[in-house]
Design a protein around this motif. Structure first.
Motif, PDB file in Angstrom:
ATOM      1  N   GLU A  38       0.826  -1.204   0.000  1.00  0.00           N
ATOM      2  CA  GLU A  38       0.000   0.000   0.000  1.00  0.00           C
ATOM      3  C   GLU A  38       0.866   1.263   0.000  1.00  0.00           C
ATOM      4  OE1 GLU A  38      -3.791   2.030   2.279  1.00  0.00           O
ATOM      5  OE2 GLU A  38      -3.194  -0.009   2.798  1.00  0.00           O
ATOM      6  N   ASP A  39       1.925   1.280   0.816  1.00  0.00           N
ATOM      7  CA  ASP A  39       2.835   2.430   0.823  1.00  0.00           C
ATOM      8  C   ASP A  39       3.541   2.593  -0.519  1.00  0.00           C
ATOM      9  OD1 ASP A  39       2.252   3.171   3.440  1.00  0.00           O
ATOM     10  OD2 ASP A  39       3.880   1.973   4.283  1.00  0.00           O
ATOM     11  N   PHE A  40       4.010   1.481  -1.083  1.00  0.00           N
ATOM     12  CA  PHE A  40       4.655   1.517  -2.396  1.00  0.00           C
ATOM     13  C   PHE A  40       3.692   2.061  -3.452  1.00  0.00           C
ATOM     14  CE2 PHE A  40       8.436  -1.638  -2.711  1.00  0.00           C
ATOM     15  CZ  PHE A  40       9.315  -0.581  -2.788  1.00  0.00           C
ATOM     16  N   PHE A  41       2.476   1.552  -3.455  1.00  0.00           N
ATOM     17  CA  PHE A  41       1.479   1.976  -4.435  1.00  0.00           C
ATOM     18  C   PHE A  41       1.199   3.471  -4.298  1.00  0.00           C
ATOM     19  CE2 PHE A  41      -2.948   2.711  -5.751  1.00  0.00           C
ATOM     20  CZ  PHE A  41      -2.836   2.321  -7.083  1.00  0.00           C
ATOM     21  N   GLN A  42       1.035   3.950  -3.071  1.00  0.00           N
ATOM     22  CA  GLN A  42       0.777   5.372  -2.841  1.00  0.00           C
ATOM     23  C   GLN A  42       1.938   6.224  -3.355  1.00  0.00           C
ATOM     24  OE1 GLN A  42      -2.022   6.741  -1.877  1.00  0.00           O
ATOM     25  NE2 GLN A  42      -3.016   4.785  -1.549  1.00  0.00           N
ATOM     26  N   SER A  43       3.151   5.800  -3.095  1.00  0.00           N
ATOM     27  CA  SER A  43       4.329   6.538  -3.573  1.00  0.00           C
ATOM     28  C   SER A  43       4.390   6.571  -5.094  1.00  0.00           C
ATOM     29  CB  SER A  43       5.614   5.906  -3.040  1.00  0.00           C
ATOM     30  OG  SER A  43       5.685   6.025  -1.653  1.00  0.00           O
ATOM     31  N   ASN A  44       4.153   5.429  -5.712  1.00  0.00           N
ATOM     32  CA  ASN A  44       4.191   5.373  -7.170  1.00  0.00           C
ATOM     33  C   ASN A  44       3.039   6.140  -7.804  1.00  0.00           C
ATOM     34  OD1 ASN A  44       6.552   3.831  -7.522  1.00  0.00           O
ATOM     35  ND2 ASN A  44       5.442   1.985  -6.998  1.00  0.00           N
ATOM     36  N   SER A  45       1.933   6.276  -7.083  1.00  0.00           N
ATOM     37  CA  SER A  45       0.782   7.004  -7.603  1.00  0.00           C
ATOM     38  C   SER A  45       1.029   8.506  -7.684  1.00  0.00           C
ATOM     39  CB  SER A  45      -0.447   6.743  -6.732  1.00  0.00           C
ATOM     40  OG  SER A  45      -0.818   5.385  -6.811  1.00  0.00           O
ATOM     41  N   LEU A  64      -4.629  -0.631  -6.421  1.00  0.00           N
ATOM     42  CA  LEU A  64      -3.791  -1.313  -5.436  1.00  0.00           C
ATOM     43  C   LEU A  64      -3.844  -2.818  -5.648  1.00  0.00           C
ATOM     44  CD1 LEU A  64      -2.034  -1.430  -2.895  1.00  0.00           C
ATOM     45  CD2 LEU A  64      -4.138  -1.264  -1.542  1.00  0.00           C
ATOM     46  N   LYS A  65      -5.004  -3.347  -5.958  1.00  0.00           N
ATOM     47  CA  LYS A  65      -5.174  -4.787  -6.167  1.00  0.00           C
ATOM     48  C   LYS A  65      -4.295  -5.292  -7.317  1.00  0.00           C
ATOM     49  CE  LYS A  65      -7.231  -8.802  -5.722  1.00  0.00           C
ATOM     50  NZ  LYS A  65      -6.661  -9.737  -4.782  1.00  0.00           N
ATOM     51  N   SER A  66      -4.282  -4.565  -8.455  1.00  0.00           N
ATOM     52  CA  SER A  66      -3.454  -4.995  -9.591  1.00  0.00           C
ATOM     53  C   SER A  66      -1.968  -4.901  -9.243  1.00  0.00           C
ATOM     54  CB  SER A  66      -3.777  -4.194 -10.847  1.00  0.00           C
ATOM     55  OG  SER A  66      -3.451  -2.832 -10.684  1.00  0.00           O
ATOM     56  N   TYR A  67      -1.603  -3.905  -8.469  1.00  0.00           N
ATOM     57  CA  TYR A  67      -0.220  -3.752  -8.018  1.00  0.00           C
ATOM     58  C   TYR A  67       0.176  -4.901  -7.093  1.00  0.00           C
ATOM     59  CZ  TYR A  67       3.953  -1.163  -6.507  1.00  0.00           C
ATOM     60  OH  TYR A  67       5.224  -0.765  -6.248  1.00  0.00           O
TER      61      TYR A  67
END
Length: 89
Positions: A38-45, A64-67
């Motif tokens: 979740e943290d990684f996804f937020q950063s990449n977003s 987030l699910k696909s990530y």
């Protein structure tokens, strides 16, 4: 080192899977999909133009699910090794 330089009896060291690297201000630890995605996804977003993914054969990810699905599959590939950056400050 010259390209034609040969190291005699070279043995590749084992891959450092599972190793945590501790520095003064940060810690690098093996990626855990449940704990870190979740943290990684937020950063990449934050990259709304998708430039972080320009030269990669995967991403960007819309959900987030696909990530999480991609990370879950990728962590089992022998050449993939993801570390999570944890700030100590």
């Amino acid at each position: 080192m010259k390209k034609d330089f040969i190291v005699q009896d070279f043995n590749a060291p084992p891959h450092p899977r599972g190793v945590v690297l501790n520095g003064i201000t940060v810690r690098l630890e093996p990626l855990n999909v449940e704990n870190h995605s979740e943290d990684f996804f937020q950063s990449n977003s934050l990259d709304v133009e998708g430039e972080n993914w320009a030269y990669l054969p995967y991403g960007p990810f819309n959900t987030l699910k696909s990530y999480q699905t991609w990370l879950g599959r990728s962590r089992f590939k022998t050449r993939s090794h993801f570390l999570f950056y944890c700030s100590k400050t």
